[in-house]
Motif scaffolding. Structure first.
Motif, PDB file in Angstrom:
ATOM      1  N   GLU A  94      -3.457   2.111  -7.767  1.00 42.01           N
ATOM      2  CA  GLU A  94      -4.719   2.810  -7.427  1.00 42.01           C
ATOM      3  C   GLU A  94      -4.434   4.284  -7.186  1.00 42.01           C
ATOM      4  O   GLU A  94      -4.996   4.908  -6.295  1.00 42.01           O
ATOM      5  CB  GLU A  94      -5.349   2.118  -6.215  1.00 42.01           C
ATOM      6  N   ILE A  95      -3.537   4.825  -7.977  1.00 39.46           N
ATOM      7  CA  ILE A  95      -3.093   6.206  -7.800  1.00 39.46           C
ATOM      8  C   ILE A  95      -4.194   7.166  -8.253  1.00 39.46           C
ATOM      9  O   ILE A  95      -4.731   7.035  -9.355  1.00 39.46           O
ATOM     10  CB  ILE A  95      -1.799   6.444  -8.594  1.00 39.46           C
ATOM     11  N   LYS A  96      -4.517   8.126  -7.363  1.00 40.90           N
ATOM     12  CA  LYS A  96      -5.615   9.065  -7.655  1.00 40.90           C
ATOM     13  C   LYS A  96      -5.093  10.397  -8.173  1.00 40.90           C
ATOM     14  O   LYS A  96      -5.746  11.086  -8.949  1.00 40.90           O
ATOM     15  CB  LYS A  96      -6.443   9.279  -6.397  1.00 40.90           C
ATOM     16  N   GLU A  97      -3.884  10.741  -7.679  1.00 46.76           N
ATOM     17  CA  GLU A  97      -3.396  12.090  -7.969  1.00 46.76           C
ATOM     18  C   GLU A  97      -1.929  12.013  -8.397  1.00 46.76           C
ATOM     19  O   GLU A  97      -1.185  11.162  -7.905  1.00 46.76           O
ATOM     20  CB  GLU A  97      -3.494  12.907  -6.676  1.00 46.76           C
ATOM     21  N   LEU A  98      -1.518  12.902  -9.299  1.00 50.05           N
ATOM     22  CA  LEU A  98      -0.120  12.916  -9.729  1.00 50.05           C
ATOM     23  C   LEU A  98       0.584  14.110  -9.090  1.00 50.05           C
ATOM     24  O   LEU A  98       0.055  15.224  -9.101  1.00 50.05           O
ATOM     25  CB  LEU A  98      -0.047  13.027 -11.258  1.00 50.05           C
ATOM     26  N   PRO A  99       1.783  13.902  -8.572  1.00 51.58           N
ATOM     27  CA  PRO A  99       2.565  15.043  -8.100  1.00 51.58           C
ATOM     28  C   PRO A  99       3.188  15.715  -9.320  1.00 51.58           C
ATOM     29  O   PRO A  99       2.980  15.266 -10.461  1.00 51.58           O
ATOM     30  CB  PRO A  99       3.641  14.387  -7.241  1.00 51.58           C
ATOM     31  N   SER A 100       4.014  16.734  -9.090  1.00 55.38           N
ATOM     32  CA  SER A 100       4.798  17.277 -10.197  1.00 55.38           C
ATOM     33  C   SER A 100       6.068  16.446 -10.343  1.00 55.38           C
ATOM     34  O   SER A 100       6.766  16.167  -9.368  1.00 55.38           O
ATOM     35  CB  SER A 100       5.186  18.731  -9.905  1.00 55.38           C
TER      36      SER A 100
ATOM     37  N   GLN B 172       0.815  -1.216   0.000  1.00 58.06           N
ATOM     38  CA  GLN B 172       0.000   0.000   0.000  1.00 58.06           C
ATOM     39  C   GLN B 172       0.851   1.270   0.000  1.00 58.06           C
ATOM     40  O   GLN B 172       0.430   2.308  -0.491  1.00 58.06           O
ATOM     41  CB  GLN B 172      -0.909  -0.005   1.236  1.00 58.06           C
ATOM     42  N   ASP B 173       2.048   1.158   0.558  1.00 55.71           N
ATOM     43  CA  ASP B 173       2.852   2.378   0.680  1.00 55.71           C
ATOM     44  C   ASP B 173       3.921   2.434  -0.402  1.00 55.71           C
ATOM     45  O   ASP B 173       4.607   1.439  -0.671  1.00 55.71           O
ATOM     46  CB  ASP B 173       3.543   2.415   2.050  1.00 55.71           C
ATOM     47  N   PHE B 174       4.049   3.616  -0.965  1.00 55.75           N
ATOM     48  CA  PHE B 174       5.117   3.821  -1.953  1.00 55.75           C
ATOM     49  C   PHE B 174       6.452   3.641  -1.237  1.00 55.75           C
ATOM     50  O   PHE B 174       6.640   4.124  -0.127  1.00 55.75           O
ATOM     51  CB  PHE B 174       5.030   5.250  -2.507  1.00 55.75           C
TER      52      PHE B 174
ATOM     53  N   SER C  31      -1.786   4.168  -3.597  1.00 53.41           N
ATOM     54  CA  SER C  31      -2.793   5.134  -4.069  1.00 53.41           C
ATOM     55  C   SER C  31      -2.211   6.535  -4.187  1.00 53.41           C
ATOM     56  O   SER C  31      -2.881   7.442  -4.697  1.00 53.41           O
ATOM     57  CB  SER C  31      -3.955   5.157  -3.071  1.00 53.41           C
ATOM     58  N   SER C  32      -0.978   6.707  -3.754  1.00 50.06           N
ATOM     59  CA  SER C  32      -0.415   8.060  -3.924  1.00 50.06           C
ATOM     60  C   SER C  32       1.085   7.971  -4.140  1.00 50.06           C
ATOM     61  O   SER C  32       1.733   6.995  -3.751  1.00 50.06           O
ATOM     62  CB  SER C  32      -0.687   8.889  -2.667  1.00 50.06           C
TER      63      SER C  32
ATOM     64  N   ASN D 287      -4.870   3.411 -13.585  1.00 48.07           N
ATOM     65  CA  ASN D 287      -4.940   3.948 -12.220  1.00 48.07           C
ATOM     66  C   ASN D 287      -6.265   4.691 -12.070  1.00 48.07           C
ATOM     67  O   ASN D 287      -7.194   4.430 -12.842  1.00 48.07           O
ATOM     68  CB  ASN D 287      -3.744   4.881 -11.977  1.00 48.07           C
ATOM     69  N   LYS D 288      -6.341   5.623 -11.098  1.00 53.57           N
ATOM     70  CA  LYS D 288      -7.613   6.346 -10.845  1.00 53.57           C
ATOM     71  C   LYS D 288      -7.398   7.850 -10.927  1.00 53.57           C
ATOM     72  O   LYS D 288      -8.025   8.630 -10.221  1.00 53.57           O
ATOM     73  CB  LYS D 288      -8.149   5.953  -9.475  1.00 53.57           C
ATOM     74  N   ILE D 289      -6.488   8.249 -11.820  1.00 57.60           N
ATOM     75  CA  ILE D 289      -6.127   9.655 -11.929  1.00 57.60           C
ATOM     76  C   ILE D 289      -7.276  10.437 -12.583  1.00 57.60           C
ATOM     77  O   ILE D 289      -7.850   9.963 -13.563  1.00 57.60           O
ATOM     78  CB  ILE D 289      -4.822   9.793 -12.748  1.00 57.60           C
ATOM     79  N   GLN D 290      -7.546  11.628 -12.018  1.00 56.85           N
ATOM     80  CA  GLN D 290      -8.707  12.380 -12.525  1.00 56.85           C
ATOM     81  C   GLN D 290      -8.304  13.643 -13.264  1.00 56.85           C
ATOM     82  O   GLN D 290      -9.061  14.177 -14.071  1.00 56.85           O
ATOM     83  CB  GLN D 290      -9.631  12.706 -11.359  1.00 56.85           C
TER      84      GLN D 290
END
Lengths: 516, 115
Positions: free
Chosen positions: A353-359, A309-311, A331-332, A374-377
């Motif tokens: 299950e990644i929801k958001e992308l960093p820079s 679960q953890d990067f 997820s992140s 993934n689950k990127i929006q």
């Protein structure tokens, strides 16, 4: 005239004897071909015994690929200067205990691909100069404790592809000079503690293709100089914690085993690791701190750790060039990922299950990013900012609804973009001037028409609706056509392939007022 | 596929030599002018090491600075001008060892020897 001839012959004799080429190396057995330097090649001649008539100064004798089944006593007594003896590929079943007596200079002995059932320990006893001993591809199931006694100079030992069911601990006990050992392709089930305790010079240890199910927590104790350990293709159920004794380890392989989890701090005692091969294990958990502080690691590939679960924490693992982390519950992505991974070139975070992308701005060498499934929006302005080297971007099969208009602005090398199977209504084309392949199919809410002018290098396009291809193709099958379009006479190349291609039932011309 | 193959071959052809090897022999492609010929060997030629696996064993090239090697990362002999030290071919030897040009190795420095 006769005097000159005499001096010339005398000179030839002296030159030959000085360079170890006494009168006798001119002699060669009819079954062999001999060279100037004392090498004799008698390989592949169907011989059943060691040929006679070879010179005393022979230093290299190749008898491989013949039909010699036995070596009788003192068969090599005439070769005190022999340094390399090749007997591979015969049918040797028996070597007399005195067969190799007198070979005090022998450095290399090749006995691989024969029929030996045990290590011929008595015969090896006095080979005090021997450095390389090949016994691979025999039928050896027993290695007597005294097998390598007397071989103080032994550096390289091949025992792979035999019938060993255990590590020959006793026979290795006094091999402080051994540097490379392979026990691969045997039937070893277990490695006991201190199995290699005195092998302080060992650099390479191959144990792949055995049946190793369990290893002692201290089984690698004493291997203070080991750099390469190959445990691939075994039945290990647990992570080999015993590697903690290997502070000099650089190459580690344990792929194709049955390991379900990699514990926290798994490699904290192996700071010099460069490669870790761990694929094809039923991994479900990987400790977040497992891959920390591995500053020489260039590539990390983790697939299918389904419970993870953890990067992973990658602080000081700062020479990573390729990172694959797919098939997990992550997820992140840490926002400071690129502070550590400045040398990253390929990043594969697909099937998570990644929801958001960093820079990714700090990862300026990135060439390939794969984040499909993934689950990127959304994709923000800074997500891919500054990635001048980025060639391939795959964010297909996510839930992307919006892409910032400047998201691709700085991606001057981007050639291949896959945005298919998302929830897009449109895409910004600023920055896509170098794109040659663009996939947008599977975005049902995207009904607008793209401008061919903003995608001059496009060669392949997939779109949600056929009519969206009309701007890029001729009426029939697609073909390459240059035409002058627009007021400024700028040349626009037409696209090579667009799907779904408009046809008889999906015409480009207006029908009934619109294309719907 | 022809029947009388070279020793070690399982199948072969007149044009390409060995196509597959008997178990435990190393498959190696030799250059024959511009053509390649398959051979099946019990030991690989110098500059190659034998990589064994259950299905097929092949000759694999050593790293560039090895004249011969035990495995991909472990040299057993160096080219001229390089010196073997624990499986690596170095351009010079560390203190306490001397660069033995004949053996192409870093060797112990016996008492009283000048480095």
């Amino acid at each position: 005239m006769r005097v000159d001839l005499f001096w010339m012959c005398l000179w030839c004799l002296i030159r030959h004897s000085v360079s170890g080429q006494g009168q006798s190396t001119a002699v060669c057995s009819p079954s062999c071909s001999c060279d100037e330097d004392g090498g004799a090649d008698c390989s592949g001649r169907g011989l059943t015994t060691v040929p006679t008539g070879l010179g005393t100064f022979t230093y290299y004798l190749d008898l491989s690929m013949n039909n010699i089944t036995e070596l009788p006593a003192s068969v090599f007594k005439n070769f005190p200067y022999l340094e390399e003896l090749r007997l591979a590929g015969n049918d040797l079943t028996f070597i007399h205990s005195d067969a190799l007596s007198g070979l005090h200079q022998l450095k290399v002995l090749m006995l691989q691909n024969n029929q030996l059932k045990s290590v011929p320990s008595a015969a090896l006893k006095n080979l005090q100069s021997l450095q390389s001993l090949r016994l691979d591809a025999n039928h050896i199931s027993a290695v007597p404790e005294d097998s390598f006694e007397g071989l103080q100079q032994l550096r390289h030992l091949w025992l792979d592809d035999n019938h060993l069911t255990e590590v020959p601990v006793g026979s290795l006990r006094h091999q402080e000079n051994l540097q490379a050992l392979t026990l691969a392709l045997n039937r070893i089930l277990f490695i006991p503690d201190n199995a290699f305790a005195n092998l302080t010079s060992l650099v390479v240890l191959h144990l792949h293709n055995n049946r190793i199910k369990e290893i002692g927590d201290n089984c690698f104790a004493g291997l203070v100089n080991l750099e390469t350990l190959d445990l691939n293709f075994n039945n290990l159920m647990e992570f080999p914690k015993a590697i903690q004794a290997l502070s000099k380890l650089k190459e580690l392989g344990f792929h194709s085993n049955n390991i379900a989890s990699i514990p926290e701090g798994a490699f904290h005692n192996n700071p010099l690791l460069r490669t870790i091969h761990l694929y094809d294990n039923p991994l479900s958990f990987v400790g977040a701190s497992a891959f920390q502080n591995l500053s020489d690691l260039h590539s990390l590939m983790l697939r299918g750790a389904s419970m993870m679960q953890d990067f992973p924490i990658l602080t000081w693992t700062n020479n990573l060039e390729s990172l694959t982390l797919s098939g997990t519950k992550i997820s992140s992505i840490p926002s400071d990922l690129c502070e550590d991974l400045k040398l990253l070139r390929t990043l594969d975070l697909s099937y998570n299950e990644i929801k958001e992308l960093p820079s990714f701005q700090g990862c300026s060498l990135l060439q390939e990013i794969s984040i499909q499934h993934n689950k990127i929006q959304q994709i923000d302005r800074d997500t891919f900012r500054g990635l001048f080297a980025l060639r391939l971007l795959d964010v297909s099969r996510n839930e992307i609804q919006t892409i910032h208009k400047d998201a691709f602005l700085t991606l001057t090398s981007l050639a291949n973009v896959d945005l298919s199977m998302n929830s897009l209504t449109g895409i910004p084309t600023a920055g896509l001037s170098a794109v040659s392949q663009l996939k947008l199919s599977g975005n049902p809410r995207m009904k607008n028409v793209l401008s061919a002018k903003s995608l001059p290098k496009l060669r392949s396009l997939s779109v949600p609706y056929a009519y969206q291809c009309c701007a890029f193709v001729g009426s029939e099958e697609t073909h390459m056509k240059k035409y002058t379009g627009g007021d400024d006479g700028e040349q626009i190349s037409m696209i090579l392939h667009c799907s779904p291609s408009p046809g008889a039932f999906k015409p480009c011309e207006h029908l009934l007022g619109n294309w719907m | 596929v022809s029947s009388d193959c070279q020793a070690g071959c399982a199948t072969c052809s007149a044009l390409n030599g060995c196509l597959s090897c008997k178990p435990r022999f190393f498959f190696h492609l030799e250059l024959d002018g511009i053509r390649q010929r398959g051979t099946c060997l019990s030991s690989c030629p110098r500059g190659y090491f034998g990589a064994r696996s259950p299905l097929i064993s092949t000759c694999t090239k050593c790293k560039a600075d090895c004249a011969s090697c035990f495995s991909e990362n472990f040299c057993t002999r160096c080219h001229p001008g390089r010196f073997l030290l624990r499986g690596k071919c170095e351009s010079s030897c560390p203190n306490g060892l001397t660069a033995n040009t004949a053996l192409r190795e870093c060797t112990e420095c016996p008492a009283g020897c000048e480095q």
